[in-house]
Design a protein around this motif. Structure first.
Motif, PDB file in Angstrom:
ATOM      1  N   ASP A 243     -18.109 -18.206   2.428  1.00  0.00           N
ATOM      2  CA  ASP A 243     -16.637 -17.958   2.086  1.00  0.00           C
ATOM      3  C   ASP A 243     -16.301 -16.505   3.052  1.00  0.00           C
ATOM      4  N   GLU A 244     -14.610 -16.348   2.909  1.00  0.00           N
ATOM      5  CA  GLU A 244     -14.210 -14.901   3.757  1.00  0.00           C
ATOM      6  C   GLU A 244     -13.071 -14.445   3.041  1.00  0.00           C
ATOM      7  N   LEU A 245     -12.868 -13.793   2.323  1.00  0.00           N
ATOM      8  CA  LEU A 245     -11.863 -13.362   1.487  1.00  0.00           C
ATOM      9  C   LEU A 245     -11.173 -12.016   2.212  1.00  0.00           C
ATOM     10  N   VAL A 246     -10.039 -12.250   1.988  1.00  0.00           N
ATOM     11  CA  VAL A 246      -9.020 -10.500   2.797  1.00  0.00           C
ATOM     12  C   VAL A 246      -8.039 -10.434   1.956  1.00  0.00           C
ATOM     13  N   CYS A 247      -7.609  -9.516   1.545  1.00  0.00           N
ATOM     14  CA  CYS A 247      -6.418  -8.819   0.706  1.00  0.00           C
ATOM     15  C   CYS A 247      -5.834  -7.775   1.362  1.00  0.00           C
ATOM     16  N   THR A 248      -4.230  -7.715   1.885  1.00  0.00           N
ATOM     17  CA  THR A 248      -3.989  -7.465   2.272  1.00  0.00           C
ATOM     18  C   THR A 248      -2.674  -5.711   1.267  1.00  0.00           C
ATOM     19  N   VAL A 249      -2.787  -4.874   1.291  1.00  0.00           N
ATOM     20  CA  VAL A 249      -1.763  -4.552   0.410  1.00  0.00           C
ATOM     21  C   VAL A 249      -0.449  -3.689   1.710  1.00  0.00           C
ATOM     22  N   GLY A 250       0.288  -3.479   1.246  1.00  0.00           N
ATOM     23  CA  GLY A 250       1.639  -2.998   1.758  1.00  0.00           C
ATOM     24  C   GLY A 250       1.501  -1.966   2.015  1.00  0.00           C
ATOM     25  N   GLY A 251       2.271  -1.910   3.635  1.00  0.00           N
ATOM     26  CA  GLY A 251       2.219  -0.391   3.778  1.00  0.00           C
ATOM     27  C   GLY A 251       0.905   0.467   3.933  1.00  0.00           C
ATOM     28  N   LEU A 252      -0.135  -0.265   3.906  1.00  0.00           N
ATOM     29  CA  LEU A 252      -1.769   0.095   3.701  1.00  0.00           C
ATOM     30  C   LEU A 252      -2.807  -0.555   4.660  1.00  0.00           C
ATOM     31  N   GLY A 253      -3.130  -1.747   4.633  1.00  0.00           N
ATOM     32  CA  GLY A 253      -3.654  -2.357   4.829  1.00  0.00           C
ATOM     33  C   GLY A 253      -4.399  -3.233   4.524  1.00  0.00           C
ATOM     34  N   ARG A 254      -6.299  -3.797   5.418  1.00  0.00           N
ATOM     35  CA  ARG A 254      -6.508  -4.934   4.516  1.00  0.00           C
ATOM     36  C   ARG A 254      -8.567  -4.628   4.201  1.00  0.00           C
ATOM     37  N   CYS A 255      -8.392  -4.906   3.284  1.00  0.00           N
ATOM     38  CA  CYS A 255      -9.766  -5.212   3.408  1.00  0.00           C
ATOM     39  C   CYS A 255     -10.358  -7.136   2.919  1.00  0.00           C
ATOM     40  N   ARG A 256     -11.079  -6.945   4.392  1.00  0.00           N
ATOM     41  CA  ARG A 256     -12.132  -8.165   4.500  1.00  0.00           C
ATOM     42  C   ARG A 256     -13.630  -8.350   4.157  1.00  0.00           C
TER      43      ARG A 256
END
Length: 265
Positions: A243-256
């Motif tokens: 599995d791969e997860l990506v979270c993206t926060v508006g105006g900030l960026g993402r973590c994978r």
């Protein structure tokens, strides 16, 4: 609860962590266990981890969002201690074989540049004391059989701490609207859930202030350089090999984050 029981249950949770196995719910065996008793057990469990060579690197708030509260049947926040053995690097694959029954959640991490000591800490104090915020994944992991937890069980189990991953994106909280910033969580390239900072006690900064004040009453400060996990903005995500997860926060960026191997349960 007497000290012998406190030590016995703290040792049991530490040994379960080392052996990657779960144990029966503590509250089922000790129906009179208070939340204060549970925090004393947590202290013993964390002390065993520190004795094994780890060090304290931060704190975490748990069970802040309605989605997680309803899933677990736990309806008040708790807190746990982050240790050096819990930190994973973004880009590395998390070995599920080192965990028992993991679930992932996406949240915002605060990295402090100044000490904070409650009580009396406000959300604005948190903002001013923060060096930067980053998108983050916490991989929670319960040492309690089947996640059959009440608030006392998860508190004793160090707020179900597993491991965490800080995203490489860094943002100035003075330039971000932490309440309104949206969060997208994708699993294997497909949208899994959406969230917003306001889901965490109105703002992640409010949650961090709550924790600073709660710990301050116990004589425990936030220290410069510590990481504070502010609480999940997503539903809990089951994870498996590949599995791969990506979270993206508006105006900030993402973590994978990626996962490999097979957990104990």
């Amino acid at each position: 609860m007497d000290n012998d029981k406190i030590e016995r249950y703290g040792d049991e949770l530490f040994e379960a962590f080392v052996a990657r196995r779960s144990v029966p719910p503590l509250l089922g065996r000790e129906p009179e266990m208070s939340i204060a008793d549970a925090y004393r057990i947590q202290q013993r469990y964390v002390a065993r981890r520190l004795e094994s060579g780890e060090r304290v690197v931060g704190k975490k708030i748990g069970v802040t969002s309605k989605a997680v509260q309803e899933l677990l049947g736990v309806y008040q926040p708790d807190f746990g201690i982050l240790t050096s053995g819990m930190l994973c690097q973004e880009g590395d694959s998390i070995d599920l074989g080192a965990l028992i029954q993991p679930k992932a959640e996406a949240e915002l991490a605060f990295v402090l540049k100044h000490d904070l000591r409650g009580p009396g800490v406000t959300a604005m104090d948190v903002i001013h004391a923060t060096d930067y915020v980053s998108p983050c994944f916490e991989i929670v992991d319960s040492r309690i059989d089947g996640w059959r937890i009440k608030i006392q069980d998860t508190v004793a189990d160090n707020a179900s701490c597993g491991v965490y991953v800080l995203g490489s994106a860094k943002g100035d909280p003075r330039r971000l609207d932490l309440s309104l910033a949206g969060m997208l969580l994708e699993k294997n390239g497909e949208l899994f859930s959406t969230g917003v900072g306001a889901a965490v006690q109105g703002s992640p900064a409010n949650a961090v202030a709550w924790l600073a004040n709660t710990l301050g009453e116990l004589g425990i400060p936030f220290e410069a350089g510590e990481v504070i996990l502010s609480g999940s903005q997503s539903a809990l995500v089951p994870v498996a090999d590949g599995d791969e997860l990506v979270c993206t926060v508006g105006g900030l960026g993402r973590c994978r984050v990626k996962f490999s191997g097979r957990s104990a349960v």
